[in-house]
Design an enzyme around this catalytic site. Structure first.
Site, PDB file in Angstrom:
ATOM      1  N   LYS A  13     -15.044   3.196 -59.008  1.00 30.28           N
ATOM      2  CA  LYS A  13     -14.374   4.399 -59.538  1.00 30.28           C
ATOM      3  C   LYS A  13     -13.635   4.078 -60.841  1.00 30.28           C
ATOM      4  O   LYS A  13     -13.773   4.802 -61.826  1.00 30.28           O
ATOM      5  CB  LYS A  13     -13.381   4.970 -58.502  1.00 30.28           C
ATOM      6  N   ARG A  88      -7.085  11.618 -51.182  1.00 26.04           N
ATOM      7  CA  ARG A  88      -7.590  10.623 -50.238  1.00 26.04           C
ATOM      8  C   ARG A  88      -7.446  11.062 -48.798  1.00 26.04           C
ATOM      9  O   ARG A  88      -7.867  10.361 -47.888  1.00 26.04           O
ATOM     10  CB  ARG A  88      -6.771   9.354 -50.411  1.00 26.04           C
ATOM     11  N   ARG A 127     -13.470  -9.307 -58.025  1.00 33.50           N
ATOM     12  CA  ARG A 127     -12.828  -8.504 -59.079  1.00 33.50           C
ATOM     13  C   ARG A 127     -11.667  -9.264 -59.736  1.00 33.50           C
ATOM     14  O   ARG A 127     -10.892  -9.934 -59.080  1.00 33.50           O
ATOM     15  CB  ARG A 127     -12.290  -7.202 -58.504  1.00 33.50           C
ATOM     16  N   ARG A 160      -6.154  -8.823 -57.467  1.00 32.29           N
ATOM     17  CA  ARG A 160      -5.259  -7.843 -56.842  1.00 32.29           C
ATOM     18  C   ARG A 160      -4.874  -8.288 -55.444  1.00 32.29           C
ATOM     19  O   ARG A 160      -5.697  -8.791 -54.697  1.00 32.29           O
ATOM     20  CB  ARG A 160      -5.970  -6.477 -56.779  1.00 32.29           C
ATOM     21  N   ARG A 171      -8.720  -1.399 -45.889  1.00 30.31           N
ATOM     22  CA  ARG A 171      -9.006  -0.300 -46.837  1.00 30.31           C
ATOM     23  C   ARG A 171     -10.329   0.385 -46.499  1.00 30.31           C
ATOM     24  O   ARG A 171     -10.453   1.599 -46.623  1.00 30.31           O
ATOM     25  CB  ARG A 171      -9.029  -0.841 -48.270  1.00 30.31           C
TER      26      ARG A 171
HETATM   27  P1  AP5 Z   1     -13.698  -0.916 -59.555  1.00 28.56           P
HETATM   28  O1  AP5 Z   1     -14.181  -0.043 -60.659  1.00 28.56           O
HETATM   29  O2  AP5 Z   1     -12.378  -1.589 -59.700  1.00 28.56           O
HETATM   30  O3  AP5 Z   1     -13.778  -0.132 -58.161  1.00 28.56           O
HETATM   31  P2  AP5 Z   1     -12.811   1.003 -57.582  1.00 28.56           P
HETATM   32  O4  AP5 Z   1     -13.668   1.949 -56.825  1.00 28.56           O
HETATM   33  O5  AP5 Z   1     -11.946   1.573 -58.662  1.00 28.56           O
HETATM   34  O6  AP5 Z   1     -11.993   0.112 -56.581  1.00 28.56           O
HETATM   35  P3  AP5 Z   1     -10.459   0.135 -56.173  1.00 28.56           P
HETATM   36  O7  AP5 Z   1     -10.293  -1.079 -55.310  1.00 28.56           O
HETATM   37  O8  AP5 Z   1      -9.576   0.240 -57.365  1.00 28.56           O
HETATM   38  O9  AP5 Z   1     -10.410   1.409 -55.331  1.00 28.56           O
HETATM   39  P4  AP5 Z   1      -9.352   1.787 -54.315  1.00 28.56           P
HETATM   40  O10 AP5 Z   1      -9.703   3.215 -54.083  1.00 28.56           O
HETATM   41  O11 AP5 Z   1      -9.291   0.943 -53.104  1.00 28.56           O
HETATM   42  O12 AP5 Z   1      -7.998   1.453 -55.062  1.00 28.56           O
HETATM   43  P5  AP5 Z   1      -6.867   2.342 -55.724  1.00 28.56           P
HETATM   44  O13 AP5 Z   1      -6.368   1.597 -56.877  1.00 28.56           O
HETATM   45  O14 AP5 Z   1      -7.277   3.751 -55.889  1.00 28.56           O
HETATM   46  O15 AP5 Z   1     -14.855  -2.015 -59.293  1.00 28.56           O
HETATM   47  C1  AP5 Z   1     -14.665  -3.067 -58.369  1.00 28.56           C
HETATM   48  C2  AP5 Z   1     -15.336  -4.348 -58.911  1.00 28.56           C
HETATM   49  O16 AP5 Z   1     -16.748  -4.146 -58.982  1.00 28.56           O
HETATM   50  C3  AP5 Z   1     -14.904  -4.733 -60.331  1.00 28.56           C
HETATM   51  O17 AP5 Z   1     -14.873  -6.139 -60.399  1.00 28.56           O
HETATM   52  C4  AP5 Z   1     -16.028  -4.186 -61.231  1.00 28.56           C
HETATM   53  O18 AP5 Z   1     -16.185  -4.973 -62.393  1.00 28.56           O
HETATM   54  C5  AP5 Z   1     -17.244  -4.299 -60.310  1.00 28.56           C
HETATM   55  N1  AP5 Z   1     -18.193  -3.213 -60.495  1.00 28.56           N
HETATM   56  C6  AP5 Z   1     -17.916  -1.889 -60.666  1.00 28.56           C
HETATM   57  N2  AP5 Z   1     -19.042  -1.166 -60.723  1.00 28.56           N
HETATM   58  C7  AP5 Z   1     -20.063  -2.053 -60.557  1.00 28.56           C
HETATM   59  C8  AP5 Z   1     -21.490  -1.922 -60.514  1.00 28.56           C
HETATM   60  N3  AP5 Z   1     -22.079  -0.714 -60.646  1.00 28.56           N
HETATM   61  N4  AP5 Z   1     -22.229  -3.050 -60.322  1.00 28.56           N
HETATM   62  C9  AP5 Z   1     -21.635  -4.240 -60.187  1.00 28.56           C
HETATM   63  N5  AP5 Z   1     -20.295  -4.443 -60.226  1.00 28.56           N
HETATM   64  C10 AP5 Z   1     -19.513  -3.353 -60.410  1.00 28.56           C
HETATM   65  O19 AP5 Z   1      -5.785   2.344 -54.540  1.00 28.56           O
HETATM   66  C11 AP5 Z   1      -5.134   1.167 -54.160  1.00 28.56           C
HETATM   67  C12 AP5 Z   1      -4.114   1.477 -53.079  1.00 28.56           C
HETATM   68  O20 AP5 Z   1      -3.117   2.390 -53.583  1.00 28.56           O
HETATM   69  C13 AP5 Z   1      -4.642   2.157 -51.821  1.00 28.56           C
HETATM   70  O21 AP5 Z   1      -5.176   1.234 -50.888  1.00 28.56           O
HETATM   71  C14 AP5 Z   1      -3.376   2.852 -51.298  1.00 28.56           C
HETATM   72  O22 AP5 Z   1      -2.515   1.925 -50.688  1.00 28.56           O
HETATM   73  C15 AP5 Z   1      -2.720   3.338 -52.576  1.00 28.56           C
HETATM   74  N6  AP5 Z   1      -3.183   4.670 -52.986  1.00 28.56           N
HETATM   75  C16 AP5 Z   1      -3.835   4.979 -54.139  1.00 28.56           C
HETATM   76  N7  AP5 Z   1      -4.111   6.287 -54.187  1.00 28.56           N
HETATM   77  C17 AP5 Z   1      -3.631   6.820 -53.028  1.00 28.56           C
HETATM   78  C18 AP5 Z   1      -3.634   8.115 -52.471  1.00 28.56           C
HETATM   79  N8  AP5 Z   1      -4.205   9.152 -53.119  1.00 28.56           N
HETATM   80  N9  AP5 Z   1      -3.062   8.299 -51.265  1.00 28.56           N
HETATM   81  C19 AP5 Z   1      -2.488   7.283 -50.596  1.00 28.56           C
HETATM   82  N10 AP5 Z   1      -2.458   6.016 -51.064  1.00 28.56           N
HETATM   83  C20 AP5 Z   1      -3.022   5.784 -52.270  1.00 28.56           C
END
Ligand code: AP5
Length: 217
Positions: A13, A88, A127, A160, A171
């Site tokens: 994402k 979410r 990552r 991270r 997660r």
């Molecule tokens: P990346 O692009 O970083 O993936 P992502 O989907 O953004 O992963 P996140 O871990 O950031 O998602 P998340 O939803 O768990 O975390 P968030 O920050 O929202 O890609 C991952 C890796 O793969 C990278 O190394 C990239 O280079 C590689 N890659 C990408 N695309 C690729 C491809 N096509 N092919 C190969 N490699 C690829 O949330 C974190 C925490 O915050 C949550 O757990 C929760 O505690 C809290 N939080 C956030 N939002 C909320 C909410 N709305 N409600 C409640 N808690 C929340």
């Protein structure tokens, strides 16, 4: 252009949101990034959220709704934005609909990115994120030119806290338990504007598919 990007942790994402921001000039709003910034500056929000984020649990809806509403009310979020990682839970999706209805607005489209669990686990385990500018890398799939350093700004790359195996497992379970239902919520409400995207391909390939949808809006 008011977009939502949904999908499991590590599906790409953040990677695709950055591409969309660069290509279409949409404001990228990531609740995860907002929470991590608050944690690293040790603000009251950060102290409240740290335990949840680092262990891979969802931050309570009320807190996340407060920060999202505040962010969407700023002048730079008047018309073109992309929400990454929000909503979410179904409660968050309902609250977003209410928030937009109060502004007499609606969502343009919801992009639902998915990929095989093995791909997700591999992506998260390798990552690396730039401590300074947030650029994303992967040790094998998307390595920086110089090991451990950001290509853009030269700063150190970090792992991270919630990419540790135990937090990753939690997660993924949380996604299935709480967030997968958000896809059904949108399927029931805006079926024609919900786009399912195969995130298994290379970032460029996935990005082209998303750009085709967003470009047609
Ligand atoms: P990346 O692009 O970083 O993936 P992502 O989907 O953004 O992963 P996140 O871990 O950031 O998602 P998340 O939803 O768990 O975390 P968030 O920050 O929202 O890609 C991952 C890796 O793969 C990278 O190394 C990239 O280079 C590689 N890659 C990408 N695309 C690729 C491809 N096509 N092919 C190969 N490699 C690829 O949330 C974190 C925490 O915050 C949550 O757990 C929760 O505690 C809290 N939080 C956030 N939002 C909320 C909410 N709305 N409600 C409640 N808690 C929340």
């Amino acid at each position: 252009m008011r977009l939502v990007l949904l999908g499991p942790p590590g599906v790409g994402k953040g990677t695709q949101a950055a591409r969309l921001a660069a290509r279409f000039g949409v404001l990228h709003i990531s609740t995860g990034d907002i929470l991590r910034e608050a944690i690293s500056s040790d603000s009251p929000l950060g102290r409240e959220a740290r335990g949840y984020v680092e262990s891979g649990r969802l931050v309570p809806d009320a807190t996340v709704l407060r920060i999202t509403e505040e962010r969407l009310s700023r002048p730079d979020a008047a018309s073109r934005w992309l929400l990454d990682g929000f909503p979410r839970t179904v409660a968050q999706a309902e609250a977003l609909d209410e928030m937009l209805a109060r502004r007499d607005e609606g969502l343009s489209t919801v992009l639902w990115l998915h990929a095989a669990t093995e791909a997700i686990v591999e992506r998260l385990s390798g990552r690396r994120t730039c401590a300074e500018c947030g650029t994303l890398y992967h040790v094998r799939l998307l390595p920086p030119r110089r090991e451990g350093r950001c290509d853009r700004c030269g700063e150190a790359l970090l792992v991270r806290e919630d990419d540790r195996p135990e937090a990753v497992r939690r997660r993924l379970v949380t996604y299935e338990d709480a967030t997968a239902a958000v896809v059904d919520y949108y399927r029931g409400r805006i079926r024609k504007r919900l786009h399912e995207i195969d995130g298994n391909g290379a970032p460029e390939e996935v990005g082209e598919e998303i750009a085709r949808i967003v470009g047609g809006l």
